[in-house]
Design an enzyme around this catalytic site. Structure first.
Site, PDB file in Angstrom:
ATOM      1  CE  LYS A 103      -7.944  -0.100   5.666  1.00  0.00           C
ATOM      2  NZ  LYS A 103      -6.786  -0.243   4.777  1.00  0.00           N
ATOM      3  CG  ASP A 153       0.528  -2.318   6.001  1.00  0.00           C
ATOM      4  OD1 ASP A 153      -0.454  -2.453   6.760  1.00  0.00           O
ATOM      5  OD2 ASP A 153       0.468  -1.710   4.919  1.00  0.00           O
ATOM      6  CB  CYS A 200      -3.594   3.217  -1.615  1.00  0.00           C
ATOM      7  SG  CYS A 200      -4.835   4.450  -1.293  1.00  0.00           S
ATOM      8  CD  GLN A 248      -6.842  -4.909   4.049  1.00  0.00           C
ATOM      9  OE1 GLN A 248      -7.730  -5.705   4.363  1.00  0.00           O
ATOM     10  NE2 GLN A 248      -7.109  -3.656   3.740  1.00  0.00           N
ATOM     11  CG  HIS A 264      -1.941   0.931   1.402  1.00  0.00           C
ATOM     12  ND1 HIS A 264      -1.723   2.239   1.733  1.00  0.00           N
ATOM     13  CD2 HIS A 264      -3.284   0.786   1.280  1.00  0.00           C
ATOM     14  CE1 HIS A 264      -2.897   2.869   1.801  1.00  0.00           C
ATOM     15  NE2 HIS A 264      -3.860   2.004   1.537  1.00  0.00           N
TER      16      HIS A 264
HETATM   17  C1  LIG Z   1      -5.821   0.500   4.580  1.00  0.00           C
HETATM   18  C2  LIG Z   1      -4.421   0.078   4.480  1.00  0.00           C
HETATM   19  C3  LIG Z   1      -3.390   0.889   4.958  1.00  0.00           C
HETATM   20  C4  LIG Z   1      -3.630   2.284   5.489  1.00  0.00           C
HETATM   21  O1  LIG Z   1      -4.461   2.271   6.603  1.00  0.00           O
HETATM   22  P1  LIG Z   1      -5.018   3.656   7.179  1.00  0.00           P
HETATM   23  O2  LIG Z   1      -6.073   3.207   8.141  1.00  0.00           O
HETATM   24  O3  LIG Z   1      -5.574   4.410   6.010  1.00  0.00           O
HETATM   25  O4  LIG Z   1      -3.888   4.355   7.823  1.00  0.00           O
HETATM   26  C5  LIG Z   1      -2.109   0.417   4.871  1.00  0.00           C
HETATM   27  N1  LIG Z   1      -1.842  -0.796   4.382  1.00  0.00           N
HETATM   28  C6  LIG Z   1      -2.811  -1.618   3.928  1.00  0.00           C
HETATM   29  C7  LIG Z   1      -2.446  -2.975   3.427  1.00  0.00           C
HETATM   30  C8  LIG Z   1      -4.127  -1.204   3.956  1.00  0.00           C
HETATM   31  O5  LIG Z   1      -5.083  -2.009   3.490  1.00  0.00           O
END
Ligand SMILES: *Cc1c(COP(=O)(O)O)cnc(C)c1O
Length: 405
Positions: free
Chosen positions: A225, A199, A363, A202, A122
């Site tokens: 999320k 990260d 993104c 997800q 992302h």
């Molecule tokens: C949504 C997402 C992000 C960013 O998350 P935010 O809540 O917008 O800070 C980063 N990495 C992944 C894989 C995402 O799906």
């Protein structure tokens, strides 16, 4: 215990909405999930009855607000298997958490040091490192993917070297659904002398997270999320590393003692929490974790996996269907295109039939480039989705496909 999706849906008033005469089918969960009543109740309770600044007052309201936030920190610690609440830093979300690592740990890097990412990241796990590269002359490398959307692990191993200082990779791809072998990658990064950052935006909504079992040095995720409030997220960081890192932002709450002759830093985790935190949403995040634990994250994962395999097999019957990401063990995200139809047209027609999907580059423009497309349509599932909703998606796609060619 059977999975009672109907009872679960009652906690989400948004799911009762109709759009253009069709029941809403919400399949944009990888962007943000819907919020159950108990989380909204917790936010309401915080604002109506416990609104006072944390860590600052001797008065009772302030104590209660502080207790609620620190209880949330302990709840998050237990949820991810961290050793100490000193390792749980509240941020605005995944993006801010990764920026914190890049800005602060980045201060310990020097010109020529290498950071390894992957092409499926992302933008929030790419751009902070590019900003760091512009400041400190570090070198960024990106691990390519194989045709099924899994990481090219041989390429990863060949990139690791004594110059590698940090590896940062998504636990699961928001486009491909690919779940990366983070524990294995972490062991190899550590063997090369690099620190390992995940990260988890997800990952945390769909899997049991145990930062000790992964072995990672950092793990970032967002509450919104995973059925929680927007505006709050977490950076897990290993204590010994966090202690070596300089503060990320300066301000109230993050100092030991402030003076014009020199200022000292607060202890962890407060060193990294400058300013008034989003204490109401942090406390309300516990209600989202209670929601998840009330069902069981493994039960949620099984339910989502059932929807994924069911929807995938039905979608594959549609002429011209192209699905991006078929790695074994992927999570419940389906990125697709129908023939040469534009992703935006597909998404707009689905919306008119009540179906909410994401369209565009998600993104993840470097990944789009690797896939050779400008964007995709993405349907992503959560605990409250049903097979009937997967059917609605497939029926709608069948209906609109002839309009798109
Ligand atoms: C949504 C997402 C992000 C960013 O998350 P935010 O809540 O917008 O800070 C980063 N990495 C992944 C894989 C995402 O799906």
């Amino acid at each position: 215990m059977s999975y009672d999706v109907d009872a679960l849906r009652e906690q989400f008033p948004a799911l009762d909405r109709s759009l253009y005469g069709h029941p809403l089918v919400y399949l944009d969960n990888a962007a943000t999930s819907q919020t159950p009543l108990r989380v909204v109740d917790a936010i309401r309770d915080g604002y109506l009855h416990r609104k006072a600044n944390v860590h600052r007052g001797v008065h009772t309201l302030s104590q209660e607000a502080t207790d609620a936030m620190e209880h949330a920190r302990e709840r998050v610690r237990a949820h991810i298997g961290a050793a100490s609440t000193r390792e749980v830093i509240f941020t605005r979300g995944t993006t801010e958490a990764i920026n914190l690592v890049a800005a602060s740990y980045g201060e310990l890097l020097t010109e020529g040091d290498e950071v390894i990412l992957t092409v499926m990241e992302h933008h929030s796990n790419i751009v902070p490192w590019q900003l760091l590269a512009a400041r400190r002359g570090i070198v960024i490398k990106a691990v390519p993917i194989l045709p099924d959307g899994s990481l090219d692990m041989d390429a990863y191993r060949s990139m690791l070297s004594p110059r590698t200082r940090l590896v940062s990779v998504c636990h699961a791809s928001n486009v491909l659904g690919t779940v990366n072998p983070v524990a294995e990658m972490c062991r190899e990064a550590h063997a090369a002398g690099a620190v390992f950052c995940v990260d988890g935006a997800q990952g945390a909504p769909h899997m049991r997270i145990d930062v000790g079992a992964i072995g990672c040095d950092f793990y970032a995720f967002s509450a919104h999320k995973m059925y929680g409030p927007a505006g709050i997220g977490v950076l897990y960081g290993r204590e010994e590393l966090l202690n070596r890192m300089p503060p990320y932002q300066g301000g109230g709450e993050m100092i030991g003692r402030c003076s014009f002759s020199g200022t000292t830093w607060a202890e962890l985790p407060y060193k990294f929490e400058a300013g008034t935190p989003d204490f109401v949403d942090a406390a309300a995040f516990t209600a989202a974790l209670d929601f998840i634990d009330g069902i069981g994250i493994e039960a949620i994962a099984r339910h989502e996996h059932d929807l994924l395999t069911y929807a995938t097999s039905r979608m594959m019957e549609i002429p011209g269907m192209r699905i991006f990401g078929t790695a074994p063990g992927k999570c419940a995200v389906i990125s697709f295109l129908i023939g040469n139809a534009h992703h935006y047209d597909t998404g707009m027609l689905l919306d008119k039939l009540g179906i909410a999907v994401r369209t565009g580059h998600h993104c993840a423009q470097p990944l789009m480039e690797a896939l050779g497309v400008e964007g995709t349509v993405r349907a992503s599932f959560a605990a409250y989705n049903t097979r009937a909703e997967a059917d609605a998606l497939v029926e709608a796609l069948r209906r609109i496909a002839p309009l798109l060619s």
